[in-house]
Design a protein around this motif. Structure first.
Motif, mmCIF file in Angstrom:
data_model
loop_
_atom_site.group_PDB
_atom_site.id
_atom_site.type_symbol
_atom_site.label_atom_id
_atom_site.label_comp_id
_atom_site.label_asym_id
_atom_site.label_seq_id
_atom_site.Cartn_x
_atom_site.Cartn_y
_atom_site.Cartn_z
ATOM 1 N N ASP A 84 3.684 8.775 1.252
ATOM 2 C CA ASP A 84 4.492 7.887 0.421
ATOM 3 C C ASP A 84 4.505 8.333 -1.040
ATOM 4 O O ASP A 84 5.084 7.661 -1.889
ATOM 5 C CB ASP A 84 3.989 6.444 0.532
ATOM 6 C CG ASP A 84 2.660 6.221 -0.179
ATOM 7 O OD1 ASP A 84 1.944 7.221 -0.439
ATOM 8 O OD2 ASP A 84 2.325 5.053 -0.480
ATOM 9 N N GLY A 85 3.850 9.456 -1.342
ATOM 10 C CA GLY A 85 3.869 10.002 -2.692
ATOM 11 C C GLY A 85 2.608 9.768 -3.496
ATOM 12 O O GLY A 85 2.429 10.370 -4.556
ATOM 13 N N GLU A 86 1.712 8.896 -3.026
ATOM 14 C CA GLU A 86 0.477 8.639 -3.771
ATOM 15 C C GLU A 86 -0.367 9.911 -3.882
ATOM 16 O O GLU A 86 -0.419 10.715 -2.953
ATOM 17 C CB GLU A 86 -0.357 7.568 -3.064
ATOM 18 C CG GLU A 86 0.220 6.183 -3.070
ATOM 19 C CD GLU A 86 -0.612 5.237 -2.219
ATOM 20 O OE1 GLU A 86 -1.730 4.897 -2.640
ATOM 21 O OE2 GLU A 86 -0.132 4.857 -1.135
ATOM 22 N N ILE A 87 -1.031 10.057 -5.025
ATOM 23 C CA ILE A 87 -1.981 11.153 -5.239
ATOM 24 C C ILE A 87 -3.280 10.539 -5.744
ATOM 25 O O ILE A 87 -3.269 9.800 -6.729
ATOM 26 C CB ILE A 87 -1.449 12.172 -6.258
ATOM 27 C CG1 ILE A 87 -0.186 12.858 -5.733
ATOM 28 C CG2 ILE A 87 -2.511 13.232 -6.576
ATOM 29 C CD1 ILE A 87 0.452 13.833 -6.711
ATOM 30 N N LEU A 151 -6.197 0.276 -6.474
ATOM 31 C CA LEU A 151 -5.745 0.444 -7.854
ATOM 32 C C LEU A 151 -6.702 1.315 -8.653
ATOM 33 O O LEU A 151 -6.302 2.002 -9.597
ATOM 34 C CB LEU A 151 -5.601 -0.933 -8.509
ATOM 35 C CG LEU A 151 -4.931 -1.028 -9.871
ATOM 36 C CD1 LEU A 151 -3.551 -0.376 -9.860
ATOM 37 C CD2 LEU A 151 -4.820 -2.477 -10.299
ATOM 38 N N ASP A 152 -7.988 1.333 -8.260
ATOM 39 C CA ASP A 152 -8.972 2.170 -8.938
ATOM 40 C C ASP A 152 -8.589 3.652 -8.886
ATOM 41 O O ASP A 152 -8.988 4.436 -9.745
ATOM 42 C CB ASP A 152 -10.343 2.016 -8.272
ATOM 43 C CG ASP A 152 -10.694 0.588 -7.957
ATOM 44 O OD1 ASP A 152 -11.448 -0.018 -8.718
ATOM 45 O OD2 ASP A 152 -10.198 0.073 -6.932
ATOM 46 N N ASN A 153 -7.870 4.047 -7.856
ATOM 47 C CA ASN A 153 -7.536 5.459 -7.631
ATOM 48 C C ASN A 153 -6.106 5.793 -8.029
ATOM 49 O O ASN A 153 -5.603 6.867 -7.715
ATOM 50 C CB ASN A 153 -7.750 5.811 -6.153
ATOM 51 C CG ASN A 153 -8.325 7.205 -5.968
ATOM 52 O OD1 ASN A 153 -8.444 7.967 -6.913
ATOM 53 N ND2 ASN A 153 -8.683 7.538 -4.747
ATOM 54 N N LEU A 154 -5.430 4.855 -8.714
ATOM 55 C CA LEU A 154 -4.036 5.069 -9.117
ATOM 56 C C LEU A 154 -3.895 4.727 -10.598
ATOM 57 O O LEU A 154 -3.626 3.587 -10.960
ATOM 58 C CB LEU A 154 -3.095 4.187 -8.284
ATOM 59 C CG LEU A 154 -2.967 4.516 -6.798
ATOM 60 C CD1 LEU A 154 -2.220 3.405 -6.067
ATOM 61 C CD2 LEU A 154 -2.246 5.848 -6.598
ATOM 62 N N ASN A 155 -4.097 5.694 -11.445
ATOM 63 C CA ASN A 155 -3.846 5.459 -12.879
ATOM 64 C C ASN A 155 -3.649 6.779 -13.613
ATOM 65 O O ASN A 155 -3.918 7.848 -13.082
ATOM 66 C CB ASN A 155 -4.962 4.626 -13.531
ATOM 67 C CG ASN A 155 -6.332 5.269 -13.475
ATOM 68 O OD1 ASN A 155 -6.459 6.473 -13.594
ATOM 69 N ND2 ASN A 155 -7.370 4.452 -13.311
ATOM 70 N N HIS A 156 -3.156 6.688 -14.835
ATOM 71 C CA HIS A 156 -2.883 7.840 -15.700
ATOM 72 C C HIS A 156 -2.010 8.904 -15.026
ATOM 73 O O HIS A 156 -2.471 9.983 -14.677
ATOM 74 C CB HIS A 156 -4.189 8.459 -16.209
ATOM 75 C CG HIS A 156 -4.941 7.567 -17.144
ATOM 76 N ND1 HIS A 156 -4.385 7.088 -18.311
ATOM 77 C CD2 HIS A 156 -6.190 7.053 -17.095
ATOM 78 C CE1 HIS A 156 -5.265 6.328 -18.933
ATOM 79 N NE2 HIS A 156 -6.368 6.272 -18.214
ATOM 80 N N PRO A 157 -0.720 8.597 -14.845
ATOM 81 C CA PRO A 157 0.202 9.549 -14.211
ATOM 82 C C PRO A 157 0.679 10.608 -15.200
ATOM 83 O O PRO A 157 1.776 10.532 -15.739
ATOM 84 C CB PRO A 157 1.355 8.644 -13.755
ATOM 85 C CG PRO A 157 1.366 7.528 -14.767
ATOM 86 C CD PRO A 157 -0.072 7.297 -15.137
ATOM 87 N N LEU A 158 -0.140 11.624 -15.439
ATOM 88 C CA LEU A 158 0.110 12.579 -16.524
ATOM 89 C C LEU A 158 0.436 13.980 -16.034
ATOM 90 O O LEU A 158 0.452 14.926 -16.829
ATOM 91 C CB LEU A 158 -1.116 12.637 -17.452
ATOM 92 C CG LEU A 158 -1.532 11.299 -18.064
ATOM 93 C CD1 LEU A 158 -2.812 11.467 -18.874
ATOM 94 C CD2 LEU A 158 -0.426 10.729 -18.941
ATOM 95 N N ALA A 189 6.156 6.579 -5.917
ATOM 96 C CA ALA A 189 5.054 5.804 -5.344
ATOM 97 C C ALA A 189 4.456 4.847 -6.364
ATOM 98 O O ALA A 189 4.222 3.665 -6.074
ATOM 99 C CB ALA A 189 3.978 6.743 -4.808
ATOM 100 N N LEU A 190 4.203 5.340 -7.573
ATOM 101 C CA LEU A 190 3.625 4.489 -8.612
ATOM 102 C C LEU A 190 4.599 3.392 -9.012
ATOM 103 O O LEU A 190 4.202 2.243 -9.253
ATOM 104 C CB LEU A 190 3.236 5.339 -9.821
ATOM 105 C CG LEU A 190 2.115 6.348 -9.575
ATOM 106 C CD1 LEU A 190 1.911 7.218 -10.811
ATOM 107 C CD2 LEU A 190 0.813 5.657 -9.204
ATOM 108 N N MET A 227 4.308 5.731 -17.743
ATOM 109 C CA MET A 227 5.409 5.762 -16.780
ATOM 110 C C MET A 227 6.742 6.049 -17.464
ATOM 111 O O MET A 227 7.620 6.703 -16.881
ATOM 112 C CB MET A 227 5.468 4.449 -16.004
ATOM 113 C CG MET A 227 4.359 4.297 -14.969
ATOM 114 S SD MET A 227 4.408 5.548 -13.655
ATOM 115 C CE MET A 227 5.813 4.979 -12.684
ATOM 116 N N VAL A 228 6.903 5.594 -18.699
ATOM 117 C CA VAL A 228 8.083 5.988 -19.478
ATOM 118 C C VAL A 228 8.039 7.488 -19.755
ATOM 119 O O VAL A 228 9.041 8.206 -19.590
ATOM 120 C CB VAL A 228 8.156 5.195 -20.795
ATOM 121 C CG1 VAL A 228 9.327 5.682 -21.652
ATOM 122 C CG2 VAL A 228 8.291 3.703 -20.527
#
Length: 518
Positions: A84-87, A151-158, A189-190, A227-228
């Motif tokens: 689903d695109g999650e990393i 949610l702990d494993n999904l942050n800072h999409p850089l 995904a995010l 995200m922007v």
């Protein structure tokens, strides 16, 4: 490796080479069981690799490309992308599996394994807040898929930021072609899992482990701005790839890229409007996190400055953020920029980890954001200040630290040694880019060199960018002029800035060029 020339500052040079030594010491070949696809540089923090650590590691490793596995370290995250695109942001180094506690084993709706809505951080607590209600979307849509990760494993999409920083140094358009699809799927995904009823993006602790902001989250000003940034950078990558695919006759690919470019640009504008509606406080001139009820959190943290790098702030808002950076009672401390404003009750003068320490990654974000809005002098000032502080502490302790105190020139009171890791940004990237003044732009085949006469003779042997290797030396003269000698093994434009004067010098393959700039 690139060899900086700066005889007036032997401490800079010693720190620079020590940082590269730690890079090689902290480089790994993946185990067969991991499923990783590339050698990688690791922060050596624990037995896991971390996405946002690795993003910032790439930024100084770009200067050693292709001799160190900097940007390629990110491939080990792309290859672990879910359908689903999650990393995952944290992956166990030996097994290649996502960190066990951050996997959504019960396939619940979006939730966090632990969260600081209470005043303590219960990593192994059995208390589980009801995130199903807290993050229930209310945007006229139904969430039908549960995430693989908490949610702990999904942050800072850089990731897109790292890829574009690398692209400007390397000019590797083929890499952009390879990473575009996983980047877009990651964004999708995010956007699907983390967007809440305010049109903002939720986070739990955003890797700022003990920050007082965590008691209020809610929607994070950092991840919402990121995200922007992510959306705008996807659009930029599309812009770079379209002419490549047009030249290759890939009309369907061009159509797809143009459609995505329109889509993500629209999303960026929509998210930015929500950030300015809910997170901007005009009375204080600052951006704040938002609680799950839509109220602004009463804590000033460095997360607000993501509004600069992402372009969310307008010129007036940016000016107010700059005032906060120049306010000694808040962020203009002895060593800028603390992660928590000094006038907050939880601020720790010795660092306190995320309660006021100075971290290389967040400083990099602030500096790049200031440059985006034209505050180049302040950006350079903060970068060199960080370089000086990190170097001084290195000379006193013999190593680099995970973070640093803001009120004293010393390591943070909570942090690990030998941290290269992202702390290599100071002695490597900031030395070459801000102290010596070299900034490559492979997209223009142009190397800018802003001379720094205060350092006396400067330059760099074997500076690498865009497939070229360049030797540079500048020697100040008694009359205030500067003698510049440059040699490249391929054609490029060298743009030399000396005070108010800028001179463009075309370099041809193998020929040394010497000019005198008054």
């Amino acid at each position: 490796m690139p060899e900086p020339i700066c005889p007036k500052r032997p401490d800079y040079l010693e720190a620079y080479w020590k940082a590269w030594e730690l890079v090689f010491r902290n480089s790994y070949t993946p185990s067969p069981e991991s499923g990783f696809v590339s050698n990688f540089v690791d922060a050596a923090f624990n037995s896991s690799i971390f996405l946002w650590d690795t993003v910032f590691i790439t930024m100084f490793c770009n200067l050693g490309h292709p001799f160190v596995p900097g940007i390629r370290s990110l491939d080990n995250f792309y290859c672990k992308q879910f359908d689903d695109g999650e990393i995952p942001r944290e992956i166990v180094r030996d097994t290649g599996e996502p960190f066990d506690r951050w996997v959504n084993w019960r396939r619940k709706p979006l939730h966090s394994y632990f969260h600081n809505h209470y005043k303590f951080r219960g990593l192994f607590s059995t208390q589980q807040p009801d995130y199903e209600e807290m993050y229930k979307p209310d945007l006229g849509r139904t969430v039908e898929k549960t995430p693989y990760l908490t949610l702990d494993n999904l942050n800072h999409p850089l990731l897109a930021w790292a890829e574009l920083e690398s692209f400007r140094q390397t000019g590797d358009i083929e890499r952009l072609k390879l990473v575009w699809e996983p980047l877009y799927r990651y964004f999708q995904a995010l956007h699907y899992h983390l967007r809440n009823r305010f049109g903002l993006f939720v986070t739990d602790w955003a890797s700022m482990d003990n920050s007082p902001r965590n008691a209020y989250l809610g929607s994070g000003v950092d991840i919402s701005c990121e995200m922007v940034l992510f959306a705008n950078q996807l659009a930029e990558i599309c812009e770079w790839l379209v002419p490549v695919y047009e030249a290759e006759g890939e009309s369907e690919k061009v159509r797809q890229l143009r459609a995505v470019q329109t889509e993500v640009s629209g999303e960026a504008a929509q998210i930015a409007r929500a950030i300015n509606l809910y997170m901007w406080d005009s009375a204080s001139g600052f951006y704040y996190d938002v609680t799950d009820k839509g109220e602004r959190a009463p804590v000033k943290t460095i997360a607000a400055f993501w509004a600069l790098l992402s372009g969310v702030a307008d010129a007036s808002q940016a000016e107010k953020l700059v005032h906060w950076l120049q306010n000694p009672a808040a962020f203009a401390r002895t060593h800028r920029v603390p992660t928590l404003a000094a006038d907050e009750a939880s601020y720790q003068p010795g660092g306190g980890y995320w309660q006021g320490a100075v971290w290389s990654p967040t400083n990099t974000m602030v500096i790049r954001g200031l440059e985006k809005y034209g505050y180049r002098s302040l950006a350079r000032e903060i970068a060199i200040e960080h370089l000086d502080c990190v170097t001084q502490v290195y000379m006193e302790t013999g190593t680099f630290w995970e973070n640093y105190a803001a009120d004293f020139i010393q390591k943070g009171d909570k942090g690990k040694p030998d941290f290269v890791g992202w702390t290599g940004i100071g002695p490597i990237l900031f030395l070459l880019e801000y102290a010596i003044g070299l900034k490559g732009d492979a997209t223009r085949n142009e190397l800018a060199w802003t001379l720094n006469p205060e350092l006396g003779e400067t330059g760099c042997s074997r500076y690498w960018f865009n497939g070229r290797t360049v030797d540079l030396r500048a020697v100040p003269e008694a009359d205030g002029s500067c003698s510049v000698t440059a040699r490249s093994d391929g054609p490029l434009t060298l743009k030399v800035v000396h005070g108010a004067k800028t001179v463009s010098i075309p370099l041809t393959e193998g020929t040394a060029t010497t000019i005198r700039i008054s």
